[in-house]
Design a protein around this motif. Sequence first.
Motif, PDB file in Angstrom:
ATOM      1  N   UNK A 182      11.820  67.927  39.987  1.00  0.00           N
ATOM      2  CA  UNK A 182      10.577  67.922  39.216  1.00  0.00           C
ATOM      3  C   UNK A 182       9.397  68.113  39.938  1.00  0.00           C
ATOM      4  N   UNK A 183       9.236  67.297  41.215  1.00  0.00           N
ATOM      5  CA  UNK A 183       8.271  67.273  41.991  1.00  0.00           C
ATOM      6  C   UNK A 183       7.898  68.707  42.675  1.00  0.00           C
ATOM      7  N   UNK A 184       9.064  69.275  43.224  1.00  0.00           N
ATOM      8  CA  UNK A 184       8.733  70.414  43.705  1.00  0.00           C
ATOM      9  C   UNK A 184       8.694  71.481  42.769  1.00  0.00           C
ATOM     10  N   UNK A 185       9.100  71.556  41.678  1.00  0.00           N
ATOM     11  CA  UNK A 185       8.591  72.441  40.824  1.00  0.00           C
ATOM     12  C   UNK A 185       6.773  72.192  40.514  1.00  0.00           C
ATOM     13  N   UNK A 186       6.495  71.206  40.203  1.00  0.00           N
ATOM     14  CA  UNK A 186       5.172  71.093  40.206  1.00  0.00           C
ATOM     15  C   UNK A 186       4.237  71.219  41.204  1.00  0.00           C
ATOM     16  N   UNK A 187       4.765  71.080  42.539  1.00  0.00           N
ATOM     17  CA  UNK A 187       4.090  71.600  43.656  1.00  0.00           C
ATOM     18  C   UNK A 187       4.133  73.140  43.677  1.00  0.00           C
ATOM     19  N   UNK A 188       5.070  73.856  43.229  1.00  0.00           N
ATOM     20  CA  UNK A 188       5.269  75.450  43.212  1.00  0.00           C
ATOM     21  C   UNK A 188       3.981  76.000  42.279  1.00  0.00           C
ATOM     22  N   UNK A 189       3.834  75.220  41.356  1.00  0.00           N
ATOM     23  CA  UNK A 189       2.602  75.498  40.452  1.00  0.00           C
ATOM     24  C   UNK A 189       1.208  75.838  41.300  1.00  0.00           C
ATOM     25  N   UNK A 190       1.087  75.122  42.195  1.00  0.00           N
ATOM     26  CA  UNK A 190      -0.308  74.957  43.042  1.00  0.00           C
ATOM     27  C   UNK A 190      -0.036  75.760  44.493  1.00  0.00           C
ATOM     28  N   UNK A 191       1.236  75.518  45.156  1.00  0.00           N
ATOM     29  CA  UNK A 191       1.170  76.358  46.219  1.00  0.00           C
ATOM     30  C   UNK A 191       1.814  77.815  46.279  1.00  0.00           C
ATOM     31  N   UNK A 192       2.554  77.911  45.055  1.00  0.00           N
ATOM     32  CA  UNK A 192       3.349  79.125  44.759  1.00  0.00           C
ATOM     33  C   UNK A 192       4.653  79.202  45.385  1.00  0.00           C
ATOM     34  N   UNK A 193       5.499  80.022  45.318  1.00  0.00           N
ATOM     35  CA  UNK A 193       6.722  80.300  45.523  1.00  0.00           C
ATOM     36  C   UNK A 193       7.112  80.271  47.388  1.00  0.00           C
ATOM     37  N   UNK A 194       5.996  80.422  48.065  1.00  0.00           N
ATOM     38  CA  UNK A 194       5.895  80.049  49.512  1.00  0.00           C
ATOM     39  C   UNK A 194       6.382  78.608  49.929  1.00  0.00           C
ATOM     40  N   UNK A 195       6.305  77.750  48.870  1.00  0.00           N
ATOM     41  CA  UNK A 195       6.936  76.237  49.258  1.00  0.00           C
ATOM     42  C   UNK A 195       8.225  76.366  49.094  1.00  0.00           C
ATOM     43  N   UNK A 196       8.889  75.848  50.227  1.00  0.00           N
ATOM     44  CA  UNK A 196      10.412  75.681  50.077  1.00  0.00           C
ATOM     45  C   UNK A 196      10.754  74.380  50.420  1.00  0.00           C
ATOM     46  N   UNK A 197      11.741  74.061  49.792  1.00  0.00           N
ATOM     47  CA  UNK A 197      12.570  72.610  49.702  1.00  0.00           C
ATOM     48  C   UNK A 197      13.848  72.772  49.606  1.00  0.00           C
ATOM     49  N   UNK A 198      14.665  71.948  50.425  1.00  0.00           N
ATOM     50  CA  UNK A 198      16.185  71.840  50.314  1.00  0.00           C
ATOM     51  C   UNK A 198      16.475  70.557  50.676  1.00  0.00           C
ATOM     52  N   UNK A 199      17.764  70.034  49.935  1.00  0.00           N
ATOM     53  CA  UNK A 199      18.214  68.745  50.145  1.00  0.00           C
ATOM     54  C   UNK A 199      19.211  69.073  51.395  1.00  0.00           C
ATOM     55  N   UNK A 200      19.556  70.308  51.949  1.00  0.00           N
ATOM     56  CA  UNK A 200      20.474  70.519  52.854  1.00  0.00           C
ATOM     57  C   UNK A 200      21.872  70.783  52.352  1.00  0.00           C
ATOM     58  N   UNK A 201      22.752  71.011  53.344  1.00  0.00           N
ATOM     59  CA  UNK A 201      24.204  71.416  52.807  1.00  0.00           C
ATOM     60  C   UNK A 201      24.963  70.105  53.570  1.00  0.00           C
ATOM     61  N   UNK A 202      25.801  69.716  52.504  1.00  0.00           N
ATOM     62  CA  UNK A 202      26.800  68.526  52.886  1.00  0.00           C
ATOM     63  C   UNK A 202      28.026  69.174  53.856  1.00  0.00           C
ATOM     64  N   UNK A 203      27.682  68.652  54.975  1.00  0.00           N
ATOM     65  CA  UNK A 203      28.764  69.396  55.774  1.00  0.00           C
ATOM     66  C   UNK A 203      30.280  69.022  55.716  1.00  0.00           C
ATOM     67  N   UNK A 204      30.648  68.158  54.614  1.00  0.00           N
ATOM     68  CA  UNK A 204      32.062  67.574  54.239  1.00  0.00           C
ATOM     69  C   UNK A 204      32.357  68.677  53.069  1.00  0.00           C
ATOM     70  N   UNK A 205      31.575  69.560  52.840  1.00  0.00           N
ATOM     71  CA  UNK A 205      31.854  70.423  51.725  1.00  0.00           C
ATOM     72  C   UNK A 205      32.227  71.925  52.156  1.00  0.00           C
ATOM     73  N   UNK A 206      32.144  72.031  53.553  1.00  0.00           N
ATOM     74  CA  UNK A 206      32.683  73.341  54.204  1.00  0.00           C
ATOM     75  C   UNK A 206      32.207  73.401  55.595  1.00  0.00           C
ATOM     76  N   UNK A 207      32.736  74.684  56.187  1.00  0.00           N
ATOM     77  CA  UNK A 207      32.298  74.715  57.667  1.00  0.00           C
ATOM     78  C   UNK A 207      30.798  75.093  57.717  1.00  0.00           C
ATOM     79  N   UNK A 208      30.244  75.247  58.840  1.00  0.00           N
ATOM     80  CA  UNK A 208      28.855  75.360  59.103  1.00  0.00           C
ATOM     81  C   UNK A 208      28.728  76.922  59.527  1.00  0.00           C
ATOM     82  N   UNK A 209      27.459  77.398  59.696  1.00  0.00           N
ATOM     83  CA  UNK A 209      26.096  76.493  59.983  1.00  0.00           C
ATOM     84  C   UNK A 209      25.717  75.897  58.652  1.00  0.00           C
ATOM     85  N   UNK A 210      25.148  74.602  58.882  1.00  0.00           N
ATOM     86  CA  UNK A 210      24.763  73.715  57.722  1.00  0.00           C
ATOM     87  C   UNK A 210      23.455  73.551  57.657  1.00  0.00           C
ATOM     88  N   UNK A 211      22.504  73.902  56.567  1.00  0.00           N
ATOM     89  CA  UNK A 211      21.230  73.596  56.312  1.00  0.00           C
ATOM     90  C   UNK A 211      20.778  72.207  56.425  1.00  0.00           C
TER      91      UNK A 211
END
Length: 250
Positions: A182-211
Amino acid sequence: MSPSTAMFAAWLPLTPAVWQDLQALAPTTVGLIITGLTLMFLALPKKQSRAIAEGDPCLPLRSGRSETSPSGVEAEDSGKPNLHGTLIPSAGLVRANTPEPYVFDNAFCEGRVLVLHRPTYDAAVDKSGKFPYGDHFKGRKRLWELRVQFRVKAPVEGPLLVGIELEKYVPLGASAKRLMGMTVAALKQVAGNDLYHSVGDDPSKGPGPHEKPVFMMPLWACDQMIVTPEGEDPPDLCDSSYSHYGLKRA
């Protein structure tokens, strides 16, 4: 978290159209950096987030893939508290309030970084202004300031982004993920789609590379930005008039 500010300077081709766009966008970004840092703070493991909240001086500053030690950079080692960190990979200790900036160099860019910090350990010294860069902090509420100056080594495709990245993946509960979304969606209304956020990749779910967990914003979201036209010399990061240059929000 402590009041703070971030300054960025870049050597990039600057056209009147680009400058007009930057001036139009900058006023809409108030609070973006603080909110982004809060998002990443919530995602930290409890032990590390507690260390940040208590002002742990040993948390690292991130660089690119490599950096070189500063030449002739020295700081007063009086035994008094000082902000410490390192670039990654490390080439030595980075201290605050040095008379010269630290140099870094990697595959993508080269530049300098200068860290400033008030003497929060002594209110009398802080009030007197008799400390390195005391004149700059006079009349300002910020506790610390980070100045980064860089030159890109190759043409940049897409917008330049600035942000923070956690070292490891941190599992999040469903409620935390919803709040972040919800917070990222609100921020994108101000900064546009150039704003990028990711919780990352869970390394236990598969081989790398992991974000890794990351929060990125357009470069113009910084409190001050200086774009030096090609062929001109950028200002010195230690210049006493540095705060008067470029595009400013704080």
